[in-house]
Write a protein that holds these residues in place. Structure first.
Motif, PDB file in Angstrom:
ATOM      1  N   ILE A 168      -0.173 -15.403  -0.680  1.00  0.00           N
ATOM      2  CA  ILE A 168       0.276 -14.841   0.590  1.00  0.00           C
ATOM      3  C   ILE A 168      -0.899 -14.071   1.182  1.00  0.00           C
ATOM      4  O   ILE A 168      -1.473 -13.192   0.513  1.00  0.00           O
ATOM      5  CB  ILE A 168       1.490 -13.923   0.387  1.00  0.00           C
ATOM      6  CG1 ILE A 168       2.677 -14.739  -0.139  1.00  0.00           C
ATOM      7  CG2 ILE A 168       1.854 -13.217   1.685  1.00  0.00           C
ATOM      8  CD1 ILE A 168       3.871 -13.901  -0.555  1.00  0.00           C
ATOM      9  N   SER A 169      -1.251 -14.390   2.401  1.00  0.00           N
ATOM     10  CA  SER A 169      -2.406 -13.766   3.031  1.00  0.00           C
ATOM     11  C   SER A 169      -1.998 -12.574   3.888  1.00  0.00           C
ATOM     12  O   SER A 169      -0.830 -12.429   4.279  1.00  0.00           O
ATOM     13  CB  SER A 169      -3.141 -14.786   3.899  1.00  0.00           C
ATOM     14  OG  SER A 169      -2.285 -15.242   4.932  1.00  0.00           O
ATOM     15  N   CYS A 170      -2.979 -11.733   4.178  1.00  0.00           N
ATOM     16  CA  CYS A 170      -2.770 -10.529   4.993  1.00  0.00           C
ATOM     17  C   CYS A 170      -4.075 -10.295   5.760  1.00  0.00           C
ATOM     18  O   CYS A 170      -5.118 -10.057   5.148  1.00  0.00           O
ATOM     19  CB  CYS A 170      -2.438  -9.356   4.094  1.00  0.00           C
ATOM     20  SG  CYS A 170      -2.215  -7.777   4.941  1.00  0.00           S
ATOM     21  N   ILE A 194      -7.957  -2.908   6.854  1.00  0.00           N
ATOM     22  CA  ILE A 194      -8.299  -3.580   5.587  1.00  0.00           C
ATOM     23  C   ILE A 194      -9.795  -3.520   5.310  1.00  0.00           C
ATOM     24  O   ILE A 194     -10.219  -3.354   4.154  1.00  0.00           O
ATOM     25  CB  ILE A 194      -7.806  -5.046   5.602  1.00  0.00           C
ATOM     26  CG1 ILE A 194      -6.272  -5.081   5.553  1.00  0.00           C
ATOM     27  CG2 ILE A 194      -8.393  -5.816   4.415  1.00  0.00           C
ATOM     28  CD1 ILE A 194      -5.682  -6.491   5.590  1.00  0.00           C
ATOM     29  N   GLY A 195     -10.593  -3.635   6.361  1.00  0.00           N
ATOM     30  CA  GLY A 195     -12.039  -3.669   6.172  1.00  0.00           C
ATOM     31  C   GLY A 195     -12.627  -2.390   5.611  1.00  0.00           C
ATOM     32  O   GLY A 195     -13.762  -2.397   5.129  1.00  0.00           O
ATOM     33  N   ASN A 249      -6.136  -2.648  -3.961  1.00  0.00           N
ATOM     34  CA  ASN A 249      -6.576  -4.040  -3.809  1.00  0.00           C
ATOM     35  C   ASN A 249      -6.136  -4.972  -4.922  1.00  0.00           C
ATOM     36  O   ASN A 249      -5.675  -6.081  -4.664  1.00  0.00           O
ATOM     37  CB  ASN A 249      -8.111  -4.127  -3.705  1.00  0.00           C
ATOM     38  CG  ASN A 249      -8.673  -3.376  -2.534  1.00  0.00           C
ATOM     39  OD1 ASN A 249      -7.994  -3.144  -1.528  1.00  0.00           O
ATOM     40  ND2 ASN A 249      -9.939  -2.969  -2.660  1.00  0.00           N
ATOM     41  N   ASN A 250      -6.308  -4.544  -6.175  1.00  0.00           N
ATOM     42  CA  ASN A 250      -6.109  -5.500  -7.268  1.00  0.00           C
ATOM     43  C   ASN A 250      -5.583  -4.885  -8.558  1.00  0.00           C
ATOM     44  O   ASN A 250      -5.646  -5.529  -9.612  1.00  0.00           O
ATOM     45  CB  ASN A 250      -7.428  -6.222  -7.566  1.00  0.00           C
ATOM     46  CG  ASN A 250      -8.560  -5.255  -7.851  1.00  0.00           C
ATOM     47  OD1 ASN A 250      -8.322  -4.096  -8.198  1.00  0.00           O
ATOM     48  ND2 ASN A 250      -9.794  -5.698  -7.690  1.00  0.00           N
ATOM     49  N   GLY A 293      -3.989  -9.319  -6.876  1.00  0.00           N
ATOM     50  CA  GLY A 293      -4.381  -9.089  -5.495  1.00  0.00           C
ATOM     51  C   GLY A 293      -5.884  -9.130  -5.346  1.00  0.00           C
ATOM     52  O   GLY A 293      -6.631  -8.892  -6.299  1.00  0.00           O
ATOM     53  N   SER A 294      -6.324  -9.429  -4.129  1.00  0.00           N
ATOM     54  CA  SER A 294      -7.748  -9.445  -3.840  1.00  0.00           C
ATOM     55  C   SER A 294      -7.958  -9.050  -2.391  1.00  0.00           C
ATOM     56  O   SER A 294      -7.050  -9.127  -1.565  1.00  0.00           O
ATOM     57  CB  SER A 294      -8.354 -10.821  -4.127  1.00  0.00           C
ATOM     58  OG  SER A 294      -7.789 -11.791  -3.262  1.00  0.00           O
ATOM     59  N   ARG A 295      -9.173  -8.608  -2.100  1.00  0.00           N
ATOM     60  CA  ARG A 295      -9.540  -8.245  -0.730  1.00  0.00           C
ATOM     61  C   ARG A 295     -10.951  -8.758  -0.463  1.00  0.00           C
ATOM     62  O   ARG A 295     -11.832  -8.640  -1.327  1.00  0.00           O
ATOM     63  CB  ARG A 295      -9.504  -6.730  -0.529  1.00  0.00           C
ATOM     64  CG  ARG A 295      -9.790  -6.285   0.903  1.00  0.00           C
ATOM     65  CD  ARG A 295     -10.023  -4.803   1.001  1.00  0.00           C
ATOM     66  NE  ARG A 295     -11.310  -4.400   0.472  1.00  0.00           N
ATOM     67  CZ  ARG A 295     -11.861  -3.202   0.652  1.00  0.00           C
ATOM     68  NH1 ARG A 295     -11.213  -2.281   1.342  1.00  0.00           N
ATOM     69  NH2 ARG A 295     -13.026  -2.906   0.125  1.00  0.00           N
ATOM     70  N   SER A 296     -11.143  -9.306   0.721  1.00  0.00           N
ATOM     71  CA  SER A 296     -12.456  -9.771   1.141  1.00  0.00           C
ATOM     72  C   SER A 296     -12.612  -9.529   2.628  1.00  0.00           C
ATOM     73  O   SER A 296     -11.864 -10.088   3.433  1.00  0.00           O
ATOM     74  CB  SER A 296     -12.627 -11.262   0.822  1.00  0.00           C
ATOM     75  OG  SER A 296     -13.890 -11.720   1.254  1.00  0.00           O
ATOM     76  N   GLY A 297     -13.549  -8.691   2.974  1.00  0.00           N
ATOM     77  CA  GLY A 297     -13.754  -8.376   4.389  1.00  0.00           C
ATOM     78  C   GLY A 297     -12.527  -7.724   4.997  1.00  0.00           C
ATOM     79  O   GLY A 297     -12.068  -6.688   4.514  1.00  0.00           O
TER      80      GLY A 297
END
Lengths: 110, 119
Positions: A20-22, A29-30, A52-53, A65-69
């Motif tokens: 699931i994207s966000c 988020i950035g 984040n994770n 979970g993960s976050r990128s940019g």
């Protein structure tokens, strides 16, 4: 109109992996940690992923979970029927000076 | 075990007032910031207000600023939300949650109390 953008729905069969994207911006988020909440039908939300994770104790490792940019994603592997719920991403927004949520994604286990 | 129990919801006419309460137990209440988060029927989550552990700092979303006031009584382990000038769009389940300041970290949630604004 939510500050964070999520797909309204997602689906998968038992045992599958779903994501699931966000999507957000540099003011949220950035530049801040992302959190994920699970809301089972008729119940209050529950913290699923923090910073984040990270998983709170008791949350199965199937959830990650993960976050990128300026985007984040929640992955659920080994999908189970009890994972059927609404999933919300959230983060702090520097411009609004408050927490903001995504619109939520309804996960259906086929 | 952390427990958060909201009360005070109900039916109120537009322009009316209501005070919600949230009784906390199972943790050192004064050590934690607290927030109210709401969910309109069939809709997503929306942060409403937050308060520091001491009660000295309060925060409100723009859409409730000037109408809602968050407060706490640490001697009673209770969080409050005073809601004035209520509008139809304030209709929602209101959840209290413990909160990490300047983050979207809500560790524990109550079961919620329903506020309905209607004539």
């Amino acid at each position: 109109q939510s500050v964070l953008t999520q797909p309204p729905s997602a689906s998968g069969t038992p045992g599958q992996r779903v994501t699931i994207s966000c999507s957000g911006s540099s003011s949220n988020i950035g530049n801040n940690y992302v959190y994920w909440y699970q809301q089972l039908p008729g119940t209050a939300p529950k913290l699923l992923i923090f910073r984040n994770n990270q998983r709170p104790s008791g949350v199965p490792a199937r959830f990650s979970g993960s976050r990128s940019g300026t985007s984040a994603s929640l992955a659920i592997s080994g999908l189970r029927s009890e994972d059927e719920a609404d999933y919300y991403c959230a983060t702090w927004d520097d411009s609004l000076s408050g927490p903001v949520f995504g619109g939520g994604a309804k996960l259906t286990v086929l | 075990e952390v427990q958060l129990l909201e009360s005070g919801g109900g039916l109120v006419q537009p322009g009316g007032s209501l005070r919600l309460s949230c009784a906390a137990s199972g943790f050192t209440f004064t050590n934690y910031a607290m927030s109210w988060v709401r969910q309109a029927p069939g809709k997503g989550l929306e942060w409403v207000s937050g308060i520091s552990g001491s009660g000295g700092s309060t925060y409100h979303a723009d859409y409730v600023k000037g109408r809602f006031t968050i407060s706490r009584d640490n001697s009673k382990n209770t969080l409050y939300l005073q809601m004035n000038s209520l509008r139809a769009e304030d209709t929602a389940i209101y959840y209290c949650a413990n909160w990490v300041l300047a983050a979207a970290d809500f560790d524990y949630w109550g079961q919620g109390t329903l506020v309905t604004v209607s004539s």
